[in-house]
Write an enzyme that holds these catalytic residues in place. Structure first.
Site, PDB file in Angstrom:
ATOM      1  N   LEU A 144      19.527 -15.915   3.648  1.00 29.08           N
ATOM      2  CA  LEU A 144      19.648 -15.891   2.184  1.00 29.08           C
ATOM      3  C   LEU A 144      19.075 -17.160   1.556  1.00 29.08           C
ATOM      4  CD1 LEU A 144      22.826 -14.515   3.159  1.00 29.08           C
ATOM      5  CD2 LEU A 144      22.177 -13.661   0.929  1.00 29.08           C
TER       6      LEU A 144
ATOM      7  N   THR B 205      10.666 -23.175   2.328  1.00 29.78           N
ATOM      8  CA  THR B 205      11.905 -22.462   2.679  1.00 29.78           C
ATOM      9  C   THR B 205      11.585 -21.005   2.970  1.00 29.78           C
ATOM     10  OG1 THR B 205      13.129 -23.921   1.214  1.00 29.78           O
ATOM     11  CG2 THR B 205      14.237 -21.883   1.842  1.00 29.78           C
TER      12      THR B 205
ATOM     13  N   ASN C  20      11.723 -20.414  11.277  1.00 33.52           N
ATOM     14  CA  ASN C  20      12.775 -20.983  12.134  1.00 33.52           C
ATOM     15  C   ASN C  20      13.845 -19.933  12.442  1.00 33.52           C
ATOM     16  OD1 ASN C  20      11.543 -23.469  12.075  1.00 33.52           O
ATOM     17  ND2 ASN C  20      12.852 -24.309  10.460  1.00 33.52           N
TER      18      ASN C  20
ATOM     19  N   LYS D  65      14.896 -14.440  17.715  1.00 31.31           N
ATOM     20  CA  LYS D  65      14.176 -14.084  18.935  1.00 31.31           C
ATOM     21  C   LYS D  65      14.912 -14.667  20.147  1.00 31.31           C
ATOM     22  CE  LYS D  65       9.992 -15.822  20.274  1.00 31.31           C
ATOM     23  NZ  LYS D  65       8.661 -16.347  19.981  1.00 31.31           N
TER      24      LYS D  65
ATOM     25  N   TYR E 104       7.614 -19.025  -5.604  1.00 36.53           N
ATOM     26  CA  TYR E 104       8.679 -18.100  -5.210  1.00 36.53           C
ATOM     27  C   TYR E 104       8.114 -16.713  -4.887  1.00 36.53           C
ATOM     28  CZ  TYR E 104      13.247 -15.745  -5.435  1.00 36.53           C
ATOM     29  OH  TYR E 104      14.377 -15.014  -5.156  1.00 36.53           O
TER      30      TYR E 104
ATOM     31  N   LYS F 245       7.876 -15.396  -1.135  1.00 41.47           N
ATOM     32  CA  LYS F 245       8.635 -14.241  -0.645  1.00 41.47           C
ATOM     33  C   LYS F 245       7.715 -13.143  -0.127  1.00 41.47           C
ATOM     34  CE  LYS F 245      13.041 -15.256  -1.501  1.00 41.47           C
ATOM     35  NZ  LYS F 245      14.107 -15.223  -0.488  1.00 41.47           N
TER      36      LYS F 245
ATOM     37  N   TYR G  25       6.714 -10.067  13.028  1.00 39.16           N
ATOM     38  CA  TYR G  25       7.776 -10.189  14.036  1.00 39.16           C
ATOM     39  C   TYR G  25       8.327  -8.814  14.417  1.00 39.16           C
ATOM     40  CZ  TYR G  25       8.214 -15.213  14.658  1.00 39.16           C
ATOM     41  OH  TYR G  25       7.990 -16.512  15.022  1.00 39.16           O
TER      42      TYR G  25
ATOM     43  N   THR H  10      21.069 -10.334  -9.877  1.00 44.76           N
ATOM     44  CA  THR H  10      22.466 -10.247  -9.435  1.00 44.76           C
ATOM     45  C   THR H  10      23.314 -11.213 -10.259  1.00 44.76           C
ATOM     46  OG1 THR H  10      21.661  -9.786  -7.208  1.00 44.76           O
ATOM     47  CG2 THR H  10      23.938 -10.496  -7.374  1.00 44.76           C
TER      48      THR H  10
ATOM     49  N   ARG I  38      19.583 -19.270 -15.271  1.00 46.84           N
ATOM     50  CA  ARG I  38      19.175 -17.883 -15.468  1.00 46.84           C
ATOM     51  C   ARG I  38      19.837 -17.309 -16.712  1.00 46.84           C
ATOM     52  NH1 ARG I  38      19.447 -15.944  -9.297  1.00 46.84           N
ATOM     53  NH2 ARG I  38      20.849 -17.710  -9.250  1.00 46.84           N
TER      54      ARG I  38
END
Ligand code: UDP
Length: 320
Positions: free
Chosen positions: A65, A84, A91, A97, A137, A141, A151, A171, A182
């Site tokens: 998240l 990130t 990571n 994995k 962002y 994403k 992957y 949300t 926001r």
């Protein structure tokens, strides 16, 4: 080179069957340390430091998240936002994995950019500006989804148990920071303080807001499903920002008036999800009546929705 881990036990019976312990993994930096200090006194919260190569640490489910989602927050640190989304996820995928875990990536409706069609189905490819303020962002994403795709293809080679992708729409809920930036928290704080309510642009742009516990239920459902392609998660009820402001003004009995400010660069005109795919998540679940979102959502306009908004109001009243 270590992670800080916190642990949360679910009290909800149904959820505890799925996951007894929830860990959140974060880099040890000043911001994380400050946040962890604030949480230390909370019930069910503990910290463990681990080595990335620690043989004893095993996960079977990883929910990624990470990444601030508030435009002012991610635009303040655009480069770490990109890292990130990409390096951070890498990571986590490597950790998955290593453990043979299943990973759920929280993607976003932002992958659709400023959409040309509404509502947005998962196969819509989007209209994203890769060279602008929101790109860190939105494109971060999008790249994250591409990483997940690669992957997933390697599942049998890497030992990773699989990847799930949730495209989360707007949300809201308790514990949002009043200075989050926001629209909902801004308007609620302004209304409660009888300050001018700021609307960017003409306020006719739309968003659809989902209560956080419904979003979380959707995430758990997706994680435990066999759906391998991205799934929209959110509330399909669409509001203009003006409608939202009027509703909050009424709920808070505020004397605030509305002021109009410039629309930020690349702001999206409309965001409303197509829930067709999400519906499949609940198709075989006949124990309770789920709606098309794959879980029982509570639209903000009905009685329950109003209760949730006043919960947020109560929380904000307690916040200095
Ligand atoms: N917005 C607004 N007033 C505010 C904050 C945001 O009118 O004080 C608008 C913003 O321009 C956008 C919408 O509300 O069109 C939702 O913005 P938010 O930052 O909550 O999330 P986004 O969906 O854009 O990521």
């Amino acid at each position: 080179d270590y992670f800080m881990i916190n642990k949360e036990k679910f009290t909800n019976k149904k959820q505890s069957k799925i996951a007894k312990k929830i860990f959140s993994v974060a880099p040890s930096d000043d911001k994380t340390n400050k946040y962890i200090e604030e949480c230390l006194h909370k019930k069910h919260f503990s910290i463990k430091e681990i080595d990335r190569g620690n043989q004893e640490i095993k996960f079977d489910r990883i929910y990624n998240l990470a990444c601030p989602a508030s435009p002012p927050a991610y635009q303040k640190e655009p480069i770490s936002t990109i890292l990130t989304c990409t390096q951070g996820l890498y990571n986590m995928l490597e950790l998955a994995k290593y453990c043979g875990a299943r990973l759920l990536q929280t993607s976003t409706s932002e992958v659709y950019g400023d959409p040309d069609i509404s509502p947005q189905p998962e196969d819509y490819r989007g209209n994203v500006n890769c060279f602008g303020k929101r790109a860190c962002y939105d494109e971060g994403k999008r790249c994250a989804e591409a990483l997940c795709y690669e992957y997933s293809k390697l599942t049998h080679l890497t030992g990773i148990e699989g990847v799930r992708i949730a495209r989360i729409f707007n949300t809201y809920g308790r514990n949002m920071r009043p200075d989050d930036g926001r629209v909902l928290t801004n308007i609620i704080c302004q209304a409660l303080n009888n300050e001018p309510i700021t609307i960017y642009g003409d306020g006719k742009q739309t968003r659809s807001f989902c209560y956080v516990s419904d979003t979380v239920n959707g995430l758990i459902k997706l994680m435990e499903s066999n759906v391998l392609t991205p799934v929209n998660i959110g509330n399909p009820e669409e509001y203009t920002i003006i409608e939202m402001a009027e509703m909050i003004k009424k709920l808070t009995k505020s004397k605030s008036y509305i002021i109009y400010k410039d629309l930020p660069q690349d702001d999206h005109r409309e965001k409303c999800l197509d829930l067709h795919q999400c519906h499949d998540l609940s198709r075989h679940d006949n124990r309770r009546k789920y709606d098309a979102s794959g879980y029982h959502h509570r639209p903000c306009r009905n009685r329950n929705g109003q209760r949730k908004l006043s919960d947020l109001q109560k929380y904000l009243e307690l916040t200095p």
